[in-house]
Each structure stands twice: as structure tokens, then as C-alpha cells.
Design a protein around this motif. Structure first.
Motif, PDB file in Angstrom:
ATOM      1  N   LEU A  48       0.832  -1.206   0.000  1.00 14.74           N
ATOM      2  CA  LEU A  48       0.000   0.000   0.000  1.00 14.74           C
ATOM      3  C   LEU A  48       0.866   1.256   0.000  1.00 14.74           C
ATOM      4  CD1 LEU A  48      -2.688   1.542   0.305  1.00 14.74           C
ATOM      5  CD2 LEU A  48      -2.501   1.156   2.791  1.00 14.74           C
ATOM      6  N   GLU A  49       1.869   1.286   0.842  1.00 20.98           N
ATOM      7  CA  GLU A  49       2.724   2.467   0.939  1.00 20.98           C
ATOM      8  C   GLU A  49       3.490   2.704  -0.362  1.00 20.98           C
ATOM      9  OE1 GLU A  49       4.919   1.492   4.433  1.00 20.98           O
ATOM     10  OE2 GLU A  49       3.430   2.380   5.784  1.00 20.98           O
ATOM     11  N   CYS A  52       1.011   3.925  -3.178  1.00 23.55           N
ATOM     12  CA  CYS A  52       0.603   5.322  -3.034  1.00 23.55           C
ATOM     13  C   CYS A  52       1.736   6.290  -3.350  1.00 23.55           C
ATOM     14  CB  CYS A  52       0.079   5.567  -1.618  1.00 23.55           C
ATOM     15  SG  CYS A  52      -1.497   4.757  -1.292  1.00 23.55           S
ATOM     16  N   ASP A  56      -0.498   9.767  -7.882  1.00 23.09           N
ATOM     17  CA  ASP A  56      -1.337  10.631  -7.054  1.00 23.09           C
ATOM     18  C   ASP A  56      -2.812  10.263  -7.086  1.00 23.09           C
ATOM     19  OD1 ASP A  56       0.835  12.173  -6.277  1.00 23.09           O
ATOM     20  OD2 ASP A  56       0.600  13.573  -7.963  1.00 23.09           O
ATOM     21  N   GLU A  73      -6.913   1.135   6.365  1.00 25.21           N
ATOM     22  CA  GLU A  73      -5.620   1.648   5.897  1.00 25.21           C
ATOM     23  C   GLU A  73      -5.767   2.290   4.515  1.00 25.21           C
ATOM     24  OE1 GLU A  73      -2.924   1.751   7.627  1.00 25.21           O
ATOM     25  OE2 GLU A  73      -3.199   0.271   9.228  1.00 25.21           O
ATOM     26  N   THR A  74      -6.535   1.648   3.634  1.00 25.29           N
ATOM     27  CA  THR A  74      -6.725   2.207   2.286  1.00 25.29           C
ATOM     28  C   THR A  74      -7.587   3.460   2.350  1.00 25.29           C
ATOM     29  OG1 THR A  74      -8.667   0.816   1.777  1.00 25.29           O
ATOM     30  CG2 THR A  74      -6.494  -0.082   1.259  1.00 25.29           C
ATOM     31  N   GLN A  76      -7.602   5.571   4.865  1.00 25.87           N
ATOM     32  CA  GLN A  76      -6.732   6.611   5.395  1.00 25.87           C
ATOM     33  C   GLN A  76      -5.848   7.204   4.299  1.00 25.87           C
ATOM     34  OE1 GLN A  76      -4.284   5.315   8.670  1.00 25.87           O
ATOM     35  NE2 GLN A  76      -3.637   7.385   9.179  1.00 25.87           N
ATOM     36  N   LYS A  77      -5.456   6.374   3.338  1.00 24.81           N
ATOM     37  CA  LYS A  77      -4.654   6.844   2.204  1.00 24.81           C
ATOM     38  C   LYS A  77      -5.517   7.491   1.125  1.00 24.81           C
ATOM     39  CE  LYS A  77      -0.464   5.284   3.313  1.00 24.81           C
ATOM     40  NZ  LYS A  77       0.710   6.177   3.489  1.00 24.81           N
ATOM     41  N   ASP A  78      -6.833   7.462   1.317  1.00 26.64           N
ATOM     42  CA  ASP A  78      -7.796   8.089   0.407  1.00 26.64           C
ATOM     43  C   ASP A  78      -7.755   7.474  -0.994  1.00 26.64           C
ATOM     44  OD1 ASP A  78      -9.898   9.849  -0.066  1.00 26.64           O
ATOM     45  OD2 ASP A  78      -8.584  11.446  -0.797  1.00 26.64           O
TER      46      ASP A  78
END
Length: 224
Positions: A48-49, A52, A56, A73-74, A76-78
Motif C-alpha cells: 500500500l505504501e 501510493c 497521485d 488503511e486504504t 486513510q490513504k484516500d
């Protein structure tokens, strides 16, 4: 509009990094879930990190190998569109995460009703044309080129197929069935299972808007 279409990374950050030049060509990235390796849900967060950091504008759901709690978690990362509607550049994105109940050995297996319920938000908008809608569903709809396992059986979701038949979105992005990388149609909807990025598979989707609305102009399967 040019979309990089990926699914089933399964912890393979090396293959994700190998797509760096393709990420730069994409207007948006569509990811159909399974960040984590099989039976190793903690491997999802590094994916995920990294994902992202590479673009963008990403829209995603989580897969059956991802723990249900990973959805937060996803969000939170929008990047999550699971159970929601997201508007961008005149398009609308919605999604359904997880896979059909099967062996019970993966953390996010769901009933067909649960899979379809993630898309109830579309019905709540009332009657309208959905030619600008792209749905991302980890579990494929039933009876297409994208849900066939090695013995020839179709293992997709009847309820997700019924949704696509009724609302006729511009495109439906799926994954989950590794051996069924394919491009197909359900009515006017273009359906893409890019195959697992864990094995080097990905796809492109291109769409444009004219006087008659949005339409798919190109869809291709690719491999690293």
C-alpha cells in the motif's frame, strides 16, 4: 483518459517497482485488490505504501487475501472506493471488496449478498445513466472470460453480474481469478481482469467523452 489497471499484487513490491514507467503514463490507476500474500496479511501494508508513492490518483478495493481491517488503511490513504462513490474528472468510481466464500482459508471471504451490498450506493442515487461509472470489484461477475478456473468452471458472482447488467457502467475492473486474465463485455460494459501483477500481468483502459457520453476506446492486456 488513460488508466493503468492492476490487481493481485500479493506482496510483490519488485513487480510493482518494475511498472514505474507505466505509472508515469497513466492519468489514474485502478487496483482490484489483494495487496497481501496468501496467508500473510501483514505484507499488505508495504505494498500500500509503495503503491501510493507511485501515483497521485489511485482507486482501489481490498481482496480476499487482505484482512477486512485493512480497509481502514486504504481509506486513510484516500484510495478506497469500496462501498462508496467517488467523483473525479467527470467519472464516478465505486467498488466491492473481498472474494466469494470458498475454502475459508483467506480472511475476507463474503456471501454474494455481501459482495453486492458494497454497490448499493449506486442504486441509492436514483434512476440515471451510468455511462460514466467505473466499478472495481475484486471478485469477478459470473459467466465471463474473467471468472473461469482451470477446470472450465465459472466461479464469479451472480449478484455482481446482475448489477452490471442493470446499470451498464462504462467499465468493470476485476481480479481474483489468476488464470482468467481477459477482456470481455457485459452489454455495453467493458470488463477487464488484468491478471495478477504478482506474475507480471497488468492492463490498460482508455476512455473518452464525446457528445454521446463516455465510451471505452481501447483496452489491452500486458505483461512485464
Amino acid at each position: 483518459m488513460k488508466f493503468l489497471v492492476i490487481s493481485d499484487i500479493h506482496g510483490n513490491i519488485d513487480n510493482l517497482e518494475r511498472l514505474e514507467s507505466q505509472f508515469k503514463l497513466a492519468d489514474m490507476v485502478l487496483f482490484a485488490g489483494d495487496f497481501a500474500k496468501f496467508r500473510a496479511p501483514k505484507t499488505g501494508l508495504p505494498v500500500l505504501e509503495k503503491l501510493c508513492a507511485m501515483h497521485d490518483t489511485i482507486f482501489s478495493v481490498i481482496g480476499n487475501c487482505d484482512d477486512p481491517s485493512f480497509l481502514a488503511e486504504t481509506e486513510q490513504k484516500d484510495i478506497s472506493v469500496q462501498g462508496s462513490l467517488v467523483n473525479r474528472e467527470g467519472l464516478v468510481f465505486a467498488g466491492s471488496g473481498g472474494g466469494s466464500k470458498f475454502t475459508g482459508t483467506t480472511p475476507f471471504e463474503r456471501t454474494d449478498d455481501e459482495l453486492a451490498a458494497d454497490l448499493d450506493i449506486v442504486a441509492q442515487q436514483g434512476e440515471q445513466q451510468w455511462d460514466n461509472l467505473i466499478v472495481i470489484v475484486h471478485n469477478p461477475p459470473k459467466d465471463t472470460k474473467c471468472d473461469t478456473i482451470s477446470n472450465g468452471a465459472h466461479v464469479g458472482s451472480p449478484r455482481l453480474r446482475a448489477f452490471i447488467e442493470k446499470y451498464q457502467p462504462l467499465a468493470a475492473i476485476t481480479g481474483h481469478i489468476h488464470e482468467s486474465a481477459a477482456i470481455d463485455t457485459i452489454g455495453r460494459t467493458t470488463l477487464i481482469n488484468p491478471g495478477p501483477l504478482d506474475e507480471g500481468c497488468y492492463a490498460w483502459l482508455e476512455a473518452e467523452k464525446d457528445a454521446g457520453g463516455w465510451k471505452v476506446t481501447r483496452a489491452t492486456l500486458e505483461k512485464l
